[in-house]
Design a protein around this motif. Structure first.
Motif, mmCIF file in Angstrom:
data_model
loop_
_atom_site.group_PDB
_atom_site.id
_atom_site.type_symbol
_atom_site.label_atom_id
_atom_site.label_comp_id
_atom_site.label_asym_id
_atom_site.label_seq_id
_atom_site.Cartn_x
_atom_site.Cartn_y
_atom_site.Cartn_z
ATOM 1 N N HIS A 118 33.941 57.784 93.229
ATOM 2 C CA HIS A 118 33.883 56.744 94.251
ATOM 3 C C HIS A 118 35.302 56.221 94.552
ATOM 4 N N PRO A 119 35.507 55.703 95.757
ATOM 5 C CA PRO A 119 36.848 55.222 96.115
ATOM 6 C C PRO A 119 37.315 54.111 95.170
ATOM 7 N N SER A 120 38.600 54.141 94.843
ATOM 8 C CA SER A 120 39.169 53.153 93.924
ATOM 9 C C SER A 120 39.152 51.760 94.535
ATOM 10 N N ILE A 121 39.088 50.741 93.679
ATOM 11 C CA ILE A 121 39.216 49.366 94.178
ATOM 12 C C ILE A 121 40.612 49.137 94.740
ATOM 13 N N PHE A 122 41.554 50.001 94.382
ATOM 14 C CA PHE A 122 42.906 49.934 94.947
ATOM 15 C C PHE A 122 42.984 50.890 96.146
ATOM 16 N N ASN A 123 42.043 50.739 97.042
ATOM 17 C CA ASN A 123 41.962 51.586 98.233
ATOM 18 C C ASN A 123 42.859 50.996 99.316
ATOM 19 N N ASN A 124 44.003 51.630 99.521
ATOM 20 C CA ASN A 124 44.969 51.121 100.495
ATOM 21 C C ASN A 124 44.964 51.935 101.786
ATOM 22 N N SER A 125 43.811 52.484 102.132
ATOM 23 C CA SER A 125 43.708 53.290 103.336
ATOM 24 C C SER A 125 44.098 52.487 104.575
ATOM 25 N N SER A 126 44.663 53.171 105.540
ATOM 26 C CA SER A 126 45.142 52.488 106.733
ATOM 27 C C SER A 126 44.013 52.119 107.689
ATOM 28 N N SER A 127 42.923 52.893 107.691
ATOM 29 C CA SER A 127 41.844 52.629 108.632
ATOM 30 C C SER A 127 40.811 51.672 108.045
ATOM 31 N N GLU A 128 40.234 50.853 108.914
ATOM 32 C CA GLU A 128 39.210 49.904 108.478
ATOM 33 C C GLU A 128 37.973 50.640 107.985
ATOM 34 N N GLU A 129 37.633 51.757 108.644
ATOM 35 C CA GLU A 129 36.477 52.545 108.228
ATOM 36 C C GLU A 129 36.625 53.021 106.792
ATOM 37 N N ALA A 130 37.821 53.481 106.431
ATOM 38 C CA ALA A 130 38.061 53.956 105.072
ATOM 39 C C ALA A 130 38.029 52.813 104.071
ATOM 40 N N ARG A 131 38.582 51.665 104.452
ATOM 41 C CA ARG A 131 38.593 50.519 103.531
ATOM 42 C C ARG A 131 37.181 50.012 103.253
ATOM 43 N N LYS A 132 36.289 50.188 104.225
ATOM 44 C CA LYS A 132 34.921 49.709 104.056
ATOM 45 C C LYS A 132 34.003 50.760 103.433
ATOM 46 N N ASP A 133 34.526 51.952 103.225
ATOM 47 C CA ASP A 133 33.731 53.024 102.609
ATOM 48 C C ASP A 133 33.776 52.857 101.097
ATOM 49 N N ARG A 134 32.930 51.994 100.572
ATOM 50 C CA ARG A 134 32.927 51.698 99.137
ATOM 51 C C ARG A 134 32.336 52.840 98.322
ATOM 52 N N PHE A 135 31.346 53.515 98.870
ATOM 53 C CA PHE A 135 30.635 54.549 98.120
ATOM 54 C C PHE A 135 31.387 55.869 98.112
ATOM 55 N N GLY A 136 32.051 56.178 99.218
ATOM 56 C CA GLY A 136 32.722 57.464 99.342
ATOM 57 C C GLY A 136 31.893 58.458 100.125
ATOM 58 N N GLY A 137 32.537 59.554 100.508
ATOM 59 C CA GLY A 137 31.837 60.593 101.239
ATOM 60 C C GLY A 137 31.839 60.411 102.735
ATOM 61 N N ALA A 229 43.172 43.227 87.416
ATOM 62 C CA ALA A 229 42.936 44.670 87.311
ATOM 63 C C ALA A 229 44.176 45.458 87.700
ATOM 64 N N ALA A 230 44.900 44.979 88.719
ATOM 65 C CA ALA A 230 46.106 45.692 89.164
ATOM 66 C C ALA A 230 47.147 45.743 88.050
ATOM 67 N N VAL A 231 47.237 44.669 87.276
ATOM 68 C CA VAL A 231 48.207 44.633 86.168
ATOM 69 C C VAL A 231 47.690 45.450 84.978
ATOM 70 N N ILE A 232 46.446 45.234 84.600
ATOM 71 C CA ILE A 232 45.891 45.903 83.421
ATOM 72 C C ILE A 232 45.884 47.424 83.598
ATOM 73 N N PHE A 233 45.547 47.897 84.794
ATOM 74 C CA PHE A 233 45.469 49.339 85.034
ATOM 75 C C PHE A 233 46.760 49.901 85.635
ATOM 76 N N GLU A 234 47.824 49.114 85.564
ATOM 77 C CA GLU A 234 49.183 49.539 85.920
ATOM 78 C C GLU A 234 49.276 50.049 87.360
ATOM 79 N N GLU A 235 48.495 49.421 88.238
ATOM 80 C CA GLU A 235 48.622 49.718 89.659
ATOM 81 C C GLU A 235 49.897 49.093 90.213
ATOM 82 N N ILE A 236 50.278 47.968 89.625
ATOM 83 C CA ILE A 236 51.528 47.289 89.968
ATOM 84 C C ILE A 236 52.230 46.897 88.666
ATOM 85 N N PRO A 237 53.546 46.758 88.685
ATOM 86 C CA PRO A 237 54.232 46.258 87.490
ATOM 87 C C PRO A 237 53.939 44.777 87.318
ATOM 88 N N GLY A 238 53.835 44.344 86.093
ATOM 89 C CA GLY A 238 53.558 42.930 85.872
ATOM 90 C C GLY A 238 53.203 42.669 84.426
#
Length: 277
Positions: A118-137, A229-238
């Protein structure tokens, strides 16, 4: 095995319809099987797909996708096995039933298991459709995990290509064993993640009961889930503050049993899958 003709069982269900939509965009020849009238109607109205009888679907199928509940995979697989020629690939969308031994004892068949991350919670897709696709596919990239449970090694590429089609767009594809897939689900994703998320919602409801406005509690929790979550899973430094680290140090033993990691022991995973299937 050339480009397979695919029989899709459960084609009109919640998951099956998603797969049918993506397969429709591919070069695979697909035979759709759906037992419910509502499912057949959905396929006809939404995708223009006509379903066929089981015998017709299996007549020239070299791959069979079982997009059906875990509880009936064994029954369906056993019912169609006598009609499957040697070398046919059965694809399941979850490791539970294969792990539990619910597939027929047919060494001449190929068993391939695949599941979406399934799409990551760190979904930085440029399109709104992709950002709203929580399930994937649909529009958001997602990774997948796959296992060639039995069959010739060259069949892995065939199964993976089908998996990449039904779950597209794909970010990464990981090969692993069925046992490793069972550690991921139900172990990591459901027993751990889903349970702890349910506990977090319980906590939110408790602070609401104690007087915090519901909207404020929800915004506060979801916002902190994002940055923590971004810090714990090292998505960003912090790094967390001393106060936060002390809260975690106290909170873990307060919330979790000392032996909680035992849920990943083989016997625990087997018991969990037995309950599911």
């Amino acid at each position: 095995m050339n480009l397979p003709t695919v029989a899709l069982f459960g084609a009109g269900g919640k998951m099956g319809a998603r797969l049918a939509r993506n397969l429709q965009r591919s070069e695979y020849t697909v035979r759709h099987v759906e037992v419910s009238e509502a499912g057949r109607k959905r396929l006809k109205e939404e995708l223009g797909i006509e379903c066929v009888d089981v015998n017709v679907a299996l007549a020239d199928a070299s791959a069979v996708i079982l997009a059906v509940p875990d509880t009936v995979i064994g029954k369906i697989a056993a019912s169609i096995a006598p009609q499957l020629k040697p070398g046919t690939m059965i694809i399941t969308l979850d490791a539970a039933a294969p792990f539990a031994g619910h597939l027929p004892d047919r060494p001449d068949l190929t068993y391939f298991v695949t599941h979406p991350c399934h799409p990551s919670i760190f979904n930085n897709s440029s399109s709104e459709e992709a950002r709203k696709d929580r399930f994937g596919g649909l529009a958001a990239p997602q990774s997948i995990v796959n296992s060639l449970m039995q069959g010739p090694e060259e069949h892995y590429a065939v199964g993976e290509a089908i998996a990449q089609t039904i779950y597209a767009p794909i970010l990464r594809s990981y090969p692993m064993t069925v046992e490793q897939m069972a550690l991921l689900e139900p172990g990591l994703s459901e027993t751990v993640c889903a349970t702890l998320l349910a506990v977090m919602k319980d906590g939110m409801q408790e602070v609401v009961r104690r007087g915090v406005p519901k909207e404020a509690a929800r915004d506060f929790l979801l916002g902190h889930m994002n940055i923590l979550a971004a810090v714990i899973f090292e998505e960003i430094p912090g790094a967390f503050s001393d106060a936060c680290n002390k809260a975690i140090e106290f909170g873990k033993p307060r919330l979790m049993r000392e032996d909680w990691l035992d849920i990943f022991e083989p016997a625990e995973i087997a018991d969990s899958i037995k309950r599911i299937t």
